[in-house]
Every structure is written in C-alpha cells, then in structure tokens.
Design a protein around this motif. Structure first.
Motif, PDB file in Angstrom:
ATOM      1  N   ALA A 179       0.847  -1.272   0.039  1.00  0.00           N
ATOM      2  CA  ALA A 179      -0.015   0.057   0.073  1.00  0.00           C
ATOM      3  C   ALA A 179       0.772   1.368  -0.146  1.00  0.00           C
ATOM      4  CB  ALA A 179      -0.871   0.129   1.062  1.00  0.00           C
ATOM      5  N   ARG A 180       0.516   2.337  -0.548  1.00  0.00           N
ATOM      6  CA  ARG A 180       1.215   3.601  -0.837  1.00  0.00           C
ATOM      7  C   ARG A 180       0.070   4.748  -0.418  1.00  0.00           C
ATOM      8  NH1 ARG A 180       6.177   2.428  -3.251  1.00  0.00           N
ATOM      9  NH2 ARG A 180       6.079   0.598  -4.428  1.00  0.00           N
ATOM     10  N   ALA A 196       4.875   3.868   2.320  1.00  0.00           N
ATOM     11  CA  ALA A 196       4.479   2.744   1.843  1.00  0.00           C
ATOM     12  C   ALA A 196       4.503   1.464   2.902  1.00  0.00           C
ATOM     13  CB  ALA A 196       5.621   2.158   0.747  1.00  0.00           C
ATOM     14  N   VAL A 197       3.677   0.657   2.752  1.00  0.00           N
ATOM     15  CA  VAL A 197       3.532  -0.584   3.554  1.00  0.00           C
ATOM     16  C   VAL A 197       3.580  -1.740   2.865  1.00  0.00           C
ATOM     17  CG1 VAL A 197       1.842  -1.416   5.515  1.00  0.00           C
ATOM     18  CG2 VAL A 197       2.028   1.088   4.853  1.00  0.00           C
ATOM     19  N   VAL A 198       4.213  -2.590   3.645  1.00  0.00           N
ATOM     20  CA  VAL A 198       4.575  -3.968   3.030  1.00  0.00           C
ATOM     21  C   VAL A 198       4.627  -5.127   4.390  1.00  0.00           C
ATOM     22  CG1 VAL A 198       7.092  -3.997   2.914  1.00  0.00           C
ATOM     23  CG2 VAL A 198       5.583  -5.430   1.292  1.00  0.00           C
ATOM     24  N   HIS A 199       4.347  -6.352   4.148  1.00  0.00           N
ATOM     25  CA  HIS A 199       4.446  -7.147   5.276  1.00  0.00           C
ATOM     26  C   HIS A 199       6.015  -7.586   5.524  1.00  0.00           C
ATOM     27  CE1 HIS A 199       3.596  -9.664   8.761  1.00  0.00           C
ATOM     28  NE2 HIS A 199       3.864 -10.902   7.838  1.00  0.00           N
ATOM     29  N   ASP A 214      10.970   5.796  -4.358  1.00  0.00           N
ATOM     30  CA  ASP A 214      10.087   7.076  -4.166  1.00  0.00           C
ATOM     31  C   ASP A 214       9.118   6.980  -2.941  1.00  0.00           C
ATOM     32  OD1 ASP A 214      10.997   7.977  -6.600  1.00  0.00           O
ATOM     33  OD2 ASP A 214       9.552   6.896  -7.887  1.00  0.00           O
ATOM     34  N   THR A 215       9.847   6.746  -1.850  1.00  0.00           N
ATOM     35  CA  THR A 215       9.258   6.465  -0.344  1.00  0.00           C
ATOM     36  C   THR A 215       9.967   7.143   0.497  1.00  0.00           C
ATOM     37  OG1 THR A 215       8.315   4.339  -1.236  1.00  0.00           O
ATOM     38  CG2 THR A 215       8.272   4.687   1.121  1.00  0.00           C
TER      39      THR A 215
END
Length: 167
Positions: free
Chosen positions: A74-75, A84-87, A105-106
């Motif tokens: 998710a961004r 940004a989100v990642v597991h 780009d985060t």
C-alpha cells in the motif's frame, strides 16, 4: 497528523482481542497503518470501523478473504510524506539497501513479519519502521506498537509503545 502503526496482530491465535491501550489510541489517530498478518477478518472490520483512515496490507499468514480485501503493498501521500506499507522485507542483514532499491520514491516504509521493533534509516533517507506485534512478542521482552506524527512532509515523534503483559 497522528499515525498509529501496528502489525502482526494474529487474532484470535495469539490473543483473543487487541490490547485495551492500543484500542484507546484509535480515536487519537488520524491514520492507522497495519502491516499485515491479521489472520482474521474481524480485526480488519474493527479497524476500518474505528479508524478515521486505515492503510493496510495482507501478510503471509492471511488467507484468501483478507488477500481479496487488502493489497500486498500500500502507498499513500500523507501531507507530503510518501508512505509505503508491506509485510515482509526479508532478512535483517541488507534490509536498508534492499528496501531503498525496492521503494525509491518512498520516505517511510512500514513493515512487519518479524515481530521485532525496528527503526533505521537507509543511506537514501528511507526510514524503515516495524512496530513489532501488540499480541505476540515472540522473543522480544514486550508486545509493542508505534505512534508518530507527520508535519510538513516529515515524520517526527516516532515512539515505540510497550504494552503491559497479558493476564
């Protein structure tokens, strides 16, 4: 803008419910970020209902129902902060450079999986945060979550919160 960061809730396997101190933070947060491993859809529904805004992903322990409702990554732009989100991010060794290459780009990457709180910055300026787990401390001394503030495109006041032991 106040953020509430959590991951790896693993309900109802690791606990029957989210801890009360964490639930008390929900109304104070402008944005709730969950980095996956929910395990049950009820927790997703609870956070969607009680959060002003929820940014969330699925994790490796999340089944088809959660995967159908959540993205892998998710961004969001939060007042100029590129989140940004990642597991999963892979092994701790080399994490900063690997994530900086994957998320160029985060500004801030929130991740989970290890249940180990993490707060580092890559050479590119990418800030990596893992809030730990509010329900399953594994080999950590405490169950945890994080709060932070976003102002003028910058992340400030990042705080790791230790939860009291469950009784």
């Amino acid at each position: 803008m106040r953020l509430l960061l959590l991951s790896d809730t693993h309900l109802p396997k690791r606990a029957k419910a989210l801890p009360a101190p964490l639930l008390a933070e929900l109304p104070r947060a402008d944005v709730v970020v969950h980095a996956g491993d929910w395990v049950d859809e009820d927790t997703l529904d609870l956070l969607r209902t009680r959060s002003q805004r929820l940014i969330a992903v699925y994790g490796n322990n999340d089944g088809p129902g959660l995967r159908a409702r959540l993205p892998e990554v998710a961004r969001a732009d939060l007042a100029g902060l590129r989140l940004a989100v990642v597991h999963e991010t892979g092994p701790a060794q080399g994490r900063e450079s690997r994530c900086a290459a994957r998320f160029p780009d985060t500004d801030v990457l929130v991740f989970g999986h290890s249940h180990i709180p993490w707060d580092t910055t890559a050479s590119t300026g990418l800030r990596l945060l893992n809030p730990g787990s509010p329900t399953d401390r594994r080999r950590q001394p405490h169950c945890t979550y994080m709060t932070a503030t976003v102002a003028d495109g910058a992340l400030t006041q990042v705080r790791l919160h230790r939860l009291p032991p469950r009784t």
